[in-house]
Design a protein around this motif. Structure first.
Motif, PDB file in Angstrom:
ATOM      1  N   GLU A 181       0.868  -1.280   0.134  1.00  0.00           N
ATOM      2  CA  GLU A 181       0.063   0.021  -0.207  1.00  0.00           C
ATOM      3  C   GLU A 181       1.006   1.265  -0.071  1.00  0.00           C
ATOM      4  OE1 GLU A 181      -3.155   2.560   0.213  1.00  0.00           O
ATOM      5  OE2 GLU A 181      -3.222   0.339  -0.243  1.00  0.00           O
ATOM      6  N   PHE A 182       1.795   1.246   0.608  1.00  0.00           N
ATOM      7  CA  PHE A 182       2.773   2.539   0.802  1.00  0.00           C
ATOM      8  C   PHE A 182       3.503   2.665  -0.598  1.00  0.00           C
ATOM      9  CE2 PHE A 182       6.844   4.526   1.451  1.00  0.00           C
ATOM     10  CZ  PHE A 182       6.889   5.452   2.515  1.00  0.00           C
ATOM     11  N   VAL A 183       3.799   1.490  -1.066  1.00  0.00           N
ATOM     12  CA  VAL A 183       4.755   1.702  -2.202  1.00  0.00           C
ATOM     13  C   VAL A 183       3.918   2.153  -3.548  1.00  0.00           C
ATOM     14  CG1 VAL A 183       6.131   0.504  -4.286  1.00  0.00           C
ATOM     15  CG2 VAL A 183       6.723   0.247  -1.764  1.00  0.00           C
ATOM     16  N   ARG A 184       2.677   1.715  -3.565  1.00  0.00           N
ATOM     17  CA  ARG A 184       1.598   1.941  -4.736  1.00  0.00           C
ATOM     18  C   ARG A 184       0.968   3.228  -4.447  1.00  0.00           C
ATOM     19  NH1 ARG A 184       0.980  -3.459  -4.013  1.00  0.00           N
ATOM     20  NH2 ARG A 184      -0.852  -3.095  -2.906  1.00  0.00           N
ATOM     21  N   ARG A 185       0.887   3.666  -3.484  1.00  0.00           N
ATOM     22  CA  ARG A 185       0.147   4.798  -3.192  1.00  0.00           C
ATOM     23  C   ARG A 185       0.733   6.068  -3.785  1.00  0.00           C
ATOM     24  NH1 ARG A 185      -2.518   6.439   2.716  1.00  0.00           N
ATOM     25  NH2 ARG A 185      -3.197   4.439   2.208  1.00  0.00           N
TER      26      ARG A 185
ATOM     27  N   ASP B 248       1.220  11.666  -0.860  1.00  0.00           N
ATOM     28  CA  ASP B 248       0.812  11.600   0.611  1.00  0.00           C
ATOM     29  C   ASP B 248      -0.516  12.366   0.719  1.00  0.00           C
ATOM     30  OD1 ASP B 248       0.866  10.896   3.181  1.00  0.00           O
ATOM     31  OD2 ASP B 248       2.346  12.486   3.670  1.00  0.00           O
ATOM     32  N   PRO B 249      -1.326  12.021   0.230  1.00  0.00           N
ATOM     33  CA  PRO B 249      -2.979  12.635   0.151  1.00  0.00           C
ATOM     34  C   PRO B 249      -3.656  12.571   1.568  1.00  0.00           C
ATOM     35  CG  PRO B 249      -3.189  10.445  -0.717  1.00  0.00           C
ATOM     36  CD  PRO B 249      -1.755  10.673  -0.717  1.00  0.00           C
TER      37      PRO B 249
ATOM     38  N   GLY C 238     -13.206   9.575   5.048  1.00  0.00           N
ATOM     39  CA  GLY C 238     -12.562   9.300   3.610  1.00  0.00           C
ATOM     40  C   GLY C 238     -11.016   9.112   3.804  1.00  0.00           C
ATOM     41  N   ILE C 239     -10.482   8.001   3.895  1.00  0.00           N
ATOM     42  CA  ILE C 239      -9.259   8.023   3.588  1.00  0.00           C
ATOM     43  C   ILE C 239      -8.665   7.648   2.187  1.00  0.00           C
ATOM     44  CG2 ILE C 239      -6.949   6.474   4.324  1.00  0.00           C
ATOM     45  CD1 ILE C 239      -8.072   8.383   6.265  1.00  0.00           C
ATOM     46  N   VAL C 240      -7.580   8.260   1.419  1.00  0.00           N
ATOM     47  CA  VAL C 240      -7.359   7.966   0.178  1.00  0.00           C
ATOM     48  C   VAL C 240      -6.453   6.683   0.168  1.00  0.00           C
ATOM     49  CG1 VAL C 240      -5.959   8.765  -1.809  1.00  0.00           C
ATOM     50  CG2 VAL C 240      -7.262  10.242  -0.507  1.00  0.00           C
TER      51      VAL C 240
ATOM     52  N   LEU D 135     -16.689  13.022  -7.765  1.00  0.00           N
ATOM     53  CA  LEU D 135     -15.295  12.839  -8.581  1.00  0.00           C
ATOM     54  C   LEU D 135     -14.255  14.122  -8.199  1.00  0.00           C
ATOM     55  CD1 LEU D 135     -13.159  11.357 -10.250  1.00  0.00           C
ATOM     56  CD2 LEU D 135     -14.453  12.316 -12.413  1.00  0.00           C
ATOM     57  N   PRO D 136     -14.950  15.407  -8.221  1.00  0.00           N
ATOM     58  CA  PRO D 136     -14.052  16.586  -8.280  1.00  0.00           C
ATOM     59  C   PRO D 136     -13.397  16.634  -6.870  1.00  0.00           C
ATOM     60  CG  PRO D 136     -16.253  17.197  -9.438  1.00  0.00           C
ATOM     61  CD  PRO D 136     -16.375  15.693  -8.943  1.00  0.00           C
ATOM     62  N   GLY D 137     -14.275  16.376  -5.849  1.00  0.00           N
ATOM     63  CA  GLY D 137     -13.639  16.610  -4.430  1.00  0.00           C
ATOM     64  C   GLY D 137     -12.395  15.320  -4.389  1.00  0.00           C
ATOM     65  N   TRP D 138     -12.678  14.046  -4.951  1.00  0.00           N
ATOM     66  CA  TRP D 138     -11.701  13.148  -4.784  1.00  0.00           C
ATOM     67  C   TRP D 138     -10.580  13.201  -5.750  1.00  0.00           C
ATOM     68  CZ3 TRP D 138     -11.063  10.315  -0.863  1.00  0.00           C
ATOM     69  CH2 TRP D 138     -12.227   9.802  -0.020  1.00  0.00           C
ATOM     70  N   LEU D 139     -10.668  13.925  -6.871  1.00  0.00           N
ATOM     71  CA  LEU D 139      -9.676  14.463  -7.711  1.00  0.00           C
ATOM     72  C   LEU D 139      -8.401  15.312  -7.045  1.00  0.00           C
ATOM     73  CD1 LEU D 139     -11.074  14.907 -11.183  1.00  0.00           C
ATOM     74  CD2 LEU D 139      -9.497  13.458 -10.597  1.00  0.00           C
ATOM     75  N   GLU D 140      -9.226  16.240  -6.259  1.00  0.00           N
ATOM     76  CA  GLU D 140      -8.325  17.085  -5.417  1.00  0.00           C
ATOM     77  C   GLU D 140      -7.620  16.590  -4.239  1.00  0.00           C
ATOM     78  OE1 GLU D 140      -8.722  21.182  -2.749  1.00  0.00           O
ATOM     79  OE2 GLU D 140     -10.530  20.497  -4.158  1.00  0.00           O
ATOM     80  N   LYS D 141      -8.564  15.574  -3.708  1.00  0.00           N
ATOM     81  CA  LYS D 141      -7.772  14.867  -2.386  1.00  0.00           C
ATOM     82  C   LYS D 141      -6.531  13.854  -3.101  1.00  0.00           C
ATOM     83  CE  LYS D 141     -11.612  14.780   0.762  1.00  0.00           C
ATOM     84  NZ  LYS D 141     -12.574  13.814   1.525  1.00  0.00           N
ATOM     85  N   THR D 142      -6.861  13.338  -3.936  1.00  0.00           N
ATOM     86  CA  THR D 142      -5.993  12.168  -4.446  1.00  0.00           C
ATOM     87  C   THR D 142      -4.881  12.867  -5.222  1.00  0.00           C
ATOM     88  OG1 THR D 142      -7.305  11.690  -6.257  1.00  0.00           O
ATOM     89  CG2 THR D 142      -7.650  10.281  -4.488  1.00  0.00           C
ATOM     90  N   MET D 143      -4.828  13.881  -5.719  1.00  0.00           N
ATOM     91  CA  MET D 143      -4.047  14.757  -6.338  1.00  0.00           C
ATOM     92  C   MET D 143      -3.678  14.102  -7.733  1.00  0.00           C
ATOM     93  SD  MET D 143      -1.102  15.730  -3.388  1.00  0.00           S
ATOM     94  CE  MET D 143      -0.507  13.812  -3.070  1.00  0.00           C
TER      95      MET D 143
END
Length: 237
Positions: A138-142, A145-146, A156-158, A222-230
């Motif tokens: 999980e660490f490597v593929r994420r 650091d969102p 909601g955790i990314v 989607l717009p909110g999660w786009l911002e969160k996930t960068m």
């Protein structure tokens, strides 16, 4: 019957505990030095019990301090304490890690009852290679650091899975209803079909065989999660 916690004192736990330890062959005395209860049996090392009506950090710190005196240290808690009951498995794990024992004490109208849930002993944790590999994966593929450390998870955790779902949703938003195979190829994500099919977040809807579009919920979130996930503007997670 067990008296209400509000009417009870820590000293009410002492006599049931004293009778229990005496039945095991110990001589028992209270308030010896800083210890709530000290019990001695023959040439064995002394046994110490710290008493509290509820499980809290104070009794933990006191019990850890007593380890400088003896290896046989117990925490004694009122049996019907709600906090200890709800978190019992985790509390036992913590006490085991610290080398402490755990007693539940019920001071009823008769002689009371003491239940030994854990004896003190050296803790030797058993490592889980699977869980460690999952953590590092999980660490490597994420991507990036969102998340903010210590944030509430139900907000909601990314995760890597979330980032992949966002990338798929973004692709469909930009390209319109798409075949799962096309999404997989474009994002180089072989499991894209599984993500849209399972639709964990309710973002996708199947409009024909193998073809998926964004659901109204997906369009809205989607717009909110786009911002969160960068991932805005990114080609793939």
């Amino acid at each position: 019957m067990v008296a209400s916690n509000f009417a009870m004192k820590e000293s009410d736990l002492y006599l049931p505990l004293k009778r229990f330890l005496e039945s095991q062959g110990y001589e028992v005395k209270s308030e010896i030095g800083a210890c709530d209860v000290v019990a001695v049996r023959g040439e064995e090392m002394p046994l110490v019990v710290e008493l509290k009506l509820s499980f809290n950090i104070d009794v933990m710190l006191q019990a850890v301090d007593r380890l400088a005196l003896t290896q046989k240290v117990y925490v004694g808690i009122l049996e019907n304490n709600k906090t200890a009951r709800k978190r019992q498995r985790r509390l036992l794990k913590l006490l085991k890690m610290l080398g402490l024992g755990f007693l539940q004490i019920s001071p009823d109208q008769d002689k009371g009852r003491v239940t030994v849930l854990l004896d003190p002993g050296e803790y030797r944790p058993r490592k889980s290679n699977f869980r460690q590999e999952r953590l590092l994966g999980e660490f490597v593929r994420r991507v990036g650091d969102p998340n903010l450390g210590g944030s509430v998870r139900n907000r909601g955790i990314v995760t890597v899975y979330r980032q992949r779902a966002v990338a798929i949703a973004q692709y469909i938003q930009q390209n319109g209803p798409s075949k799962a195979s096309s999404v997989s190829q474009a994002l180089q994500d072989p499991n894209a079909h599984s993500i849209v099919y399972k639709d964990v977040y309710g973002w996708f809807e199947r409009i024909s065989r193998g073809v998926y579009a964004l659901s109204p919920r997906g369009e809205g979130e989607l717009p909110g999660w786009l911002e969160k996930t960068m991932l805005s503007g990114a080609g793939k997670p």
